[in-house]
Scaffold this motif. Structure first.
Motif, PDB file in Angstrom:
ATOM      1  N   TYR A  15       0.837  -1.201   0.000  1.00  0.00           N
ATOM      2  CA  TYR A  15       0.000   0.000   0.000  1.00  0.00           C
ATOM      3  C   TYR A  15       0.871   1.250   0.000  1.00  0.00           C
ATOM      4  CZ  TYR A  15      -3.009  -3.540   2.201  1.00  0.00           C
ATOM      5  OH  TYR A  15      -3.698  -4.694   2.498  1.00  0.00           O
ATOM      6  N   TYR A  46       0.478   5.385   0.968  1.00  0.00           N
ATOM      7  CA  TYR A  46      -0.320   6.440   1.579  1.00  0.00           C
ATOM      8  C   TYR A  46       0.473   7.739   1.531  1.00  0.00           C
ATOM      9  CZ  TYR A  46      -3.209   2.739   3.721  1.00  0.00           C
ATOM     10  OH  TYR A  46      -4.024   1.660   3.934  1.00  0.00           O
ATOM     11  N   GLN A  98       0.917  11.450   3.708  1.00  0.00           N
ATOM     12  CA  GLN A  98       0.615  12.135   4.961  1.00  0.00           C
ATOM     13  C   GLN A  98       1.118  13.565   4.873  1.00  0.00           C
ATOM     14  OE1 GLN A  98       2.495  10.555   8.544  1.00  0.00           O
ATOM     15  NE2 GLN A  98       0.726  11.170   9.783  1.00  0.00           N
ATOM     16  N   GLY A 132      -3.753  13.071   8.969  1.00  0.00           N
ATOM     17  CA  GLY A 132      -3.785  11.618   8.924  1.00  0.00           C
ATOM     18  C   GLY A 132      -3.277  11.113   7.588  1.00  0.00           C
ATOM     19  N   LEU A 133      -3.352   9.828   7.408  1.00  0.00           N
ATOM     20  CA  LEU A 133      -2.842   9.212   6.197  1.00  0.00           C
ATOM     21  C   LEU A 133      -3.940   9.134   5.140  1.00  0.00           C
ATOM     22  CD1 LEU A 133      -0.920   8.215   8.538  1.00  0.00           C
ATOM     23  CD2 LEU A 133      -0.434   6.279   7.032  1.00  0.00           C
ATOM     24  N   PHE A 171      -5.019   7.392   1.643  1.00  0.00           N
ATOM     25  CA  PHE A 171      -4.747   6.248   0.781  1.00  0.00           C
ATOM     26  C   PHE A 171      -4.483   6.691  -0.650  1.00  0.00           C
ATOM     27  CE2 PHE A 171      -5.111   2.168  -1.114  1.00  0.00           C
ATOM     28  CZ  PHE A 171      -5.890   2.316  -2.258  1.00  0.00           C
ATOM     29  N   TYR A 181      -3.120   0.466  -3.821  1.00  0.00           N
ATOM     30  CA  TYR A 181      -2.606  -0.762  -3.251  1.00  0.00           C
ATOM     31  C   TYR A 181      -2.601  -1.897  -4.256  1.00  0.00           C
ATOM     32  CZ  TYR A 181      -6.905  -3.463  -2.085  1.00  0.00           C
ATOM     33  OH  TYR A 181      -8.062  -4.200  -2.109  1.00  0.00           O
ATOM     34  N   LEU A 198       4.194   7.198   2.604  1.00  0.00           N
ATOM     35  CA  LEU A 198       4.370   6.009   3.429  1.00  0.00           C
ATOM     36  C   LEU A 198       3.941   4.763   2.663  1.00  0.00           C
ATOM     37  CD1 LEU A 198       2.944   7.647   6.607  1.00  0.00           C
ATOM     38  CD2 LEU A 198       5.175   6.552   6.547  1.00  0.00           C
ATOM     39  N   ASP A 208      -5.116  -7.689   6.125  1.00  0.00           N
ATOM     40  CA  ASP A 208      -5.330  -7.198   7.471  1.00  0.00           C
ATOM     41  C   ASP A 208      -4.226  -6.269   7.948  1.00  0.00           C
ATOM     42  OD1 ASP A 208      -7.164 -10.088   8.755  1.00  0.00           O
ATOM     43  OD2 ASP A 208      -7.789  -8.319   7.643  1.00  0.00           O
ATOM     44  N   THR A 209      -3.552  -6.609   9.013  1.00  0.00           N
ATOM     45  CA  THR A 209      -2.625  -5.692   9.644  1.00  0.00           C
ATOM     46  C   THR A 209      -1.583  -5.197   8.665  1.00  0.00           C
ATOM     47  OG1 THR A 209      -2.923  -6.913  11.683  1.00  0.00           O
ATOM     48  CG2 THR A 209      -1.083  -5.361  11.591  1.00  0.00           C
ATOM     49  N   GLN A 210      -1.522  -3.892   8.513  1.00  0.00           N
ATOM     50  CA  GLN A 210      -0.559  -3.267   7.617  1.00  0.00           C
ATOM     51  C   GLN A 210       0.613  -2.753   8.431  1.00  0.00           C
ATOM     52  OE1 GLN A 210      -2.452  -0.426   4.989  1.00  0.00           O
ATOM     53  NE2 GLN A 210      -4.249  -1.738   4.755  1.00  0.00           N
ATOM     54  N   TYR A 211       1.812  -3.094   7.983  1.00  0.00           N
ATOM     55  CA  TYR A 211       3.037  -2.672   8.654  1.00  0.00           C
ATOM     56  C   TYR A 211       3.706  -1.620   7.782  1.00  0.00           C
ATOM     57  CZ  TYR A 211       2.166  -6.694  11.587  1.00  0.00           C
ATOM     58  OH  TYR A 211       1.569  -7.578  12.446  1.00  0.00           O
ATOM     59  N   PHE A 212       4.014  -0.505   8.412  1.00  0.00           N
ATOM     60  CA  PHE A 212       4.492   0.654   7.675  1.00  0.00           C
ATOM     61  C   PHE A 212       6.008   0.781   7.684  1.00  0.00           C
ATOM     62  CE2 PHE A 212       0.840   3.201   6.420  1.00  0.00           C
ATOM     63  CZ  PHE A 212      -0.183   2.581   7.117  1.00  0.00           C
ATOM     64  N   GLY A 213       6.502   1.384   6.611  1.00  0.00           N
ATOM     65  CA  GLY A 213       7.885   1.789   6.553  1.00  0.00           C
ATOM     66  C   GLY A 213       8.057   3.159   7.178  1.00  0.00           C
ATOM     67  N   PRO A 214       9.290   3.680   7.172  1.00  0.00           N
ATOM     68  CA  PRO A 214       9.572   4.975   7.816  1.00  0.00           C
ATOM     69  C   PRO A 214       9.131   6.176   6.994  1.00  0.00           C
ATOM     70  CG  PRO A 214      11.555   4.072   6.860  1.00  0.00           C
ATOM     71  CD  PRO A 214      10.507   3.024   6.689  1.00  0.00           C
TER      72      PRO A 214
END
Lengths: 112, 112
Positions: free
Chosen positions: B33, B35, B37, B42-43, B45, B48, B91, B99-105
């Protein structure tokens, strides 16, 4: 349109107290909700999630409550620590998509 | 294990130039995904990718934005003819399934 909002843009708490961050969502078709913590200069970090078939879920020092009747989500942090200081975002996922809809965030400030 | 990585961490460009932002997802994650910011927000979209399915581009703000995901892994977000309003943190996140999305820096883009 779809939106996720937060009631309090800034929350200040004393170290050791419990914190409650609130979030309202508008899409009744959302079936998955998630809280992220974002520290300055970093990407969002997963905290805890909950599905719509649950109303409470607990993690380490954190609890998420979901009230589908009033479309309300909250994050409770027990014994708040200075390291908890960050911006917290709630997000929802409508059941017909994999994209997350984020709120604008609440800044949590922890003071000694 | 390694998390999501993004490069560059910072990018300063002049209005009208093209930029490419890179994302390396967590190994084995099928969904990726993007995003955006904006400061204090907020983020939002953007796009994806899920496996071999056609990407969901519904969040791209204009046709100046595009993204590719090669070999089901690395993704590149391209912004052509950058404008000042494109300045933001971009991002990337990945997940197993949806489901759970893990973000980069993130990549902080500044358009002068």
């Amino acid at each position: 349109g779809e939106s996720v909002g937060l009631h309090l843009p800034t929350l200040s708490v004393q170290e050791g107290d419990n914190s409650i961050i609130n979030c309202a969502y508008s899409n009744s078709a959302s079936d998955y909700f998630i809280w992220y913590k974002q520290e300055s200069g970093k990407g969002p970090q997963f905290i805890i999630d909950i599905r719509s078939n649950m109303d409470k879920r607990q993690g380490q020092r954190v609890t998420v409550l979901l009230n589908k009747t009033v479309k309300h989500l909250s994050l409770q942090i027990a014994a708040t620590q200075p390291g908890d200081s960050a911006v917290y975002f709630c997000a929802e996922k409508p059941n017909n998509t994999d994209k997350l809809i984020f709120g604008t965030g609440t800044r949590l400030q922890v003071f000694p | 294990g390694a998390g999501v990585s993004q490069s560059p961490s910072n990018k300063v460009t002049e209005k009208g130039k093209d930029v490419e932002l890179r994302c390396d997802p967590i190994s084995g994650h099928t969904a990726l995904y993007w995003y955006r910011q904006s400061l204090g927000q907020g983020l939002e979209f953007l796009i994806y990718f899920q496996g071999n399915s056609a990407p969901d581009k519904s969040g791209l703000p204009s046709d100046r934005f595009s993204a590719e995901r090669t070999g089901g892994s690395v993704s590149t977000l391209t912004i052509q003819r950058t404008q000042q309003e494109d300045s933001a943190v971009y991002l990337c996140a990945s997940s197993v399934g949806g489901d759970t999305q893990y973000f980069g820096p993130g990549t902080r883009l500044t358009v002068l």
